[in-house]
Design an enzyme around this catalytic site. Structure first.
Site, PDB file in Angstrom:
ATOM      1  N   HIS A  92     -25.349  11.496 -18.582  1.00 20.78           N
ATOM      2  CA  HIS A  92     -26.518  11.926 -17.802  1.00 20.78           C
ATOM      3  C   HIS A  92     -27.024  13.290 -18.309  1.00 20.78           C
ATOM      4  O   HIS A  92     -26.723  13.686 -19.441  1.00 20.78           O
ATOM      5  CB  HIS A  92     -26.194  11.910 -16.304  1.00 20.78           C
ATOM      6  CG  HIS A  92     -25.469  10.662 -15.893  1.00 20.78           C
ATOM      7  ND1 HIS A  92     -26.105   9.463 -15.709  1.00 20.78           N
ATOM      8  CD2 HIS A  92     -24.139  10.409 -15.723  1.00 20.78           C
ATOM      9  CE1 HIS A  92     -25.206   8.526 -15.405  1.00 20.78           C
ATOM     10  NE2 HIS A  92     -24.006   9.075 -15.417  1.00 20.78           N
ATOM     11  N   GLU A 106     -22.443  14.972 -11.335  1.00 17.34           N
ATOM     12  CA  GLU A 106     -21.725  14.357 -12.455  1.00 17.34           C
ATOM     13  C   GLU A 106     -22.205  14.925 -13.782  1.00 17.34           C
ATOM     14  O   GLU A 106     -21.417  15.139 -14.702  1.00 17.34           O
ATOM     15  CB  GLU A 106     -21.930  12.842 -12.421  1.00 17.34           C
ATOM     16  CG  GLU A 106     -21.263  12.109 -13.563  1.00 17.34           C
ATOM     17  CD  GLU A 106     -21.663  10.648 -13.661  1.00 17.34           C
ATOM     18  OE1 GLU A 106     -22.430  10.180 -12.806  1.00 17.34           O
ATOM     19  OE2 GLU A 106     -21.213   9.986 -14.611  1.00 17.34           O
ATOM     20  N   HIS A 117     -17.849  10.699 -17.983  1.00 25.05           N
ATOM     21  CA  HIS A 117     -18.540  10.413 -16.725  1.00 25.05           C
ATOM     22  C   HIS A 117     -17.602  10.656 -15.540  1.00 25.05           C
ATOM     23  O   HIS A 117     -16.396  10.832 -15.701  1.00 25.05           O
ATOM     24  CB  HIS A 117     -18.981   8.940 -16.670  1.00 25.05           C
ATOM     25  CG  HIS A 117     -20.088   8.618 -17.620  1.00 25.05           C
ATOM     26  ND1 HIS A 117     -21.392   8.438 -17.226  1.00 25.05           N
ATOM     27  CD2 HIS A 117     -20.072   8.430 -18.968  1.00 25.05           C
ATOM     28  CE1 HIS A 117     -22.137   8.166 -18.266  1.00 25.05           C
ATOM     29  NE2 HIS A 117     -21.369   8.141 -19.343  1.00 25.05           N
ATOM     30  N   GLU A 123     -14.413   7.335 -16.752  1.00 26.17           N
ATOM     31  CA  GLU A 123     -14.852   7.735 -15.415  1.00 26.17           C
ATOM     32  C   GLU A 123     -13.685   8.537 -14.852  1.00 26.17           C
ATOM     33  O   GLU A 123     -12.658   7.985 -14.461  1.00 26.17           O
ATOM     34  CB  GLU A 123     -15.154   6.510 -14.541  1.00 26.17           C
ATOM     35  CG  GLU A 123     -16.275   5.620 -15.073  1.00 26.17           C
ATOM     36  CD  GLU A 123     -17.671   6.162 -14.755  1.00 26.17           C
ATOM     37  OE1 GLU A 123     -17.780   7.245 -14.140  1.00 26.17           O
ATOM     38  OE2 GLU A 123     -18.654   5.492 -15.139  1.00 26.17           O
TER      39      GLU A 123
HETATM   40 ZN    ZN Z   1     -22.104   8.355 -15.230  1.00 26.77          ZN
END
Ligand code: ZN
Length: 315
Positions: free
Chosen positions: A103, A140, A195, A276
């Site tokens: 992102h 994030e 992430h 993640e």
């Molecule tokens: Zn992400």
């Protein structure tokens, strides 16, 4: 934090539980990142200043109900240590890796741009998304960029060239197809996309996402599925060893997932995985991810996994 403890000898017990290790022993190659930002207000659990140096108490802030060892089944390397031996300063000389900070903090201000559909081979998908955030609005995107920068410092100290897809130097994106393209065009040896997840509040833990076999349109992952799996297994191992974070209890299997719907994987021509790192909507995971000391451990796990991948032969 100063670098005064950077030369600390290797911990004799899991460093995750030692105040000194949390401070700096995660940096075997230098003290640069020891000068990172202080813990956020409220993280006073680290301030066990009265304990003798070798008898520091278990630090409750990361794992209030955890067993004495961060791994129950097998003895993990101490936090901050490499799996077999500490990587030499030049052990990654001549190697190039991609760190893809997921992102972009600016994406939320550029919804038109990031909502544009791009071709990921087997479907079309948004160029990028805003990502998730903790309930306290730690995003994030901020997390991913910070961990990626910390991992870059560690990897560069080992001699690697580190390529970023974005370094807080552009207003939004890049799009997921461009993120894959940057790794391909740079001919990196391996890539990790960083992430954090946004799942139900009761869910917690980390997981690694590996590319499925996809052959559709401009996607063809045949050449990267196997090496990406090797990278993914090493990342699962090293991230857990460094952070003590359990495997996700809500997705995947034993901390591993395989997906065919991620453009960053579908379009990659180099070994690549996503991690993640935890669930930002879970209070425990969020507290850890908000803590710069824990983020240093996360970066250590990622750097150690890439180091292991590049310095050990494939079976
Ligand atoms: Zn992400």
């Amino acid at each position: 934090m100063t670098g005064t403890t950077a030369q600390h000898p290797a911990p004799r017990r899991p460093a995750l539980l030692r105040l000194s290790a949390l401070a700096c022993a995660v940096l075997p190659l230098g003290a640069a990142a020891c000068a990172g930002p202080a813990s956020p207000a409220g993280d006073t659990a680290y301030a066990a200043a009265s304990a003798p140096a070798d008898e520091l108490p278990v630090i409750p802030s990361f794992w209030p109900s955890a067993p004495a060892s961060p791994t129950a089944s097998a003895p993990a390397p101490a936090a901050g240590s490499a799996p077999a031996s500490a990587p030499a300063a030049g052990s990654l000389t001549g190697r190039t890796v991609l760190l893809d900070a997921g992102h972009n903090p600016g994406n939320s201000k550029h919804t038109t741009e990031i909502n544009r559909q791009v071709d990921i081979g087997n479907s079309r998908k948004e160029c990028d998304t805003t990502g998730t955030a903790t309930n306290a609005s730690y995003s994030e995107a901020e997390y991913s960029l910070d961990v990626s920068r910390r991992a870059r410092t560690l990897l560069e100290a080992r001699g690697a060239k580190v390529v970023f897809t974005q370094d807080g130097n552009r207003p939004w994106g890049p799009c997921i197809d461009e993120r894959a393209g940057i790794g391909n065009e740079s001919r990196v040896d391996a890539a990790v996309s960083v992430h954090a997840d946004g799942a139900a509040a009761s869910a917690s833990g980390f997981h690694v996402i590996m590319p499925a076999a996809v052959k559709a349109g401009k996607a063809d992952t045949a050449a990267i599925v196997a090496p990406s799996r090797r990278l993914g297994l090493l990342l699962r191992e090293q991230f857990k060893a460094a952070t003590g974070e359990p495997y996700a209890d809500y997705i995947g299997e034993q901390g591993l997932d395989t997906r065919s719907d991620l453009g960053g994987l579908n379009l990659s021509k180099v070994p690549k995985v996503f991690i993640e790192c935890g669930n930002m909507r879970n209070s425990g995971d969020a507290k850890r991810m908000t803590d710069p000391q824990w983020r240093q451990l996360a970066a250590q796990g990622i750097a150690d996994a890439l180091t292991a991948y590049l310095t050990t032969p494939a079976n």
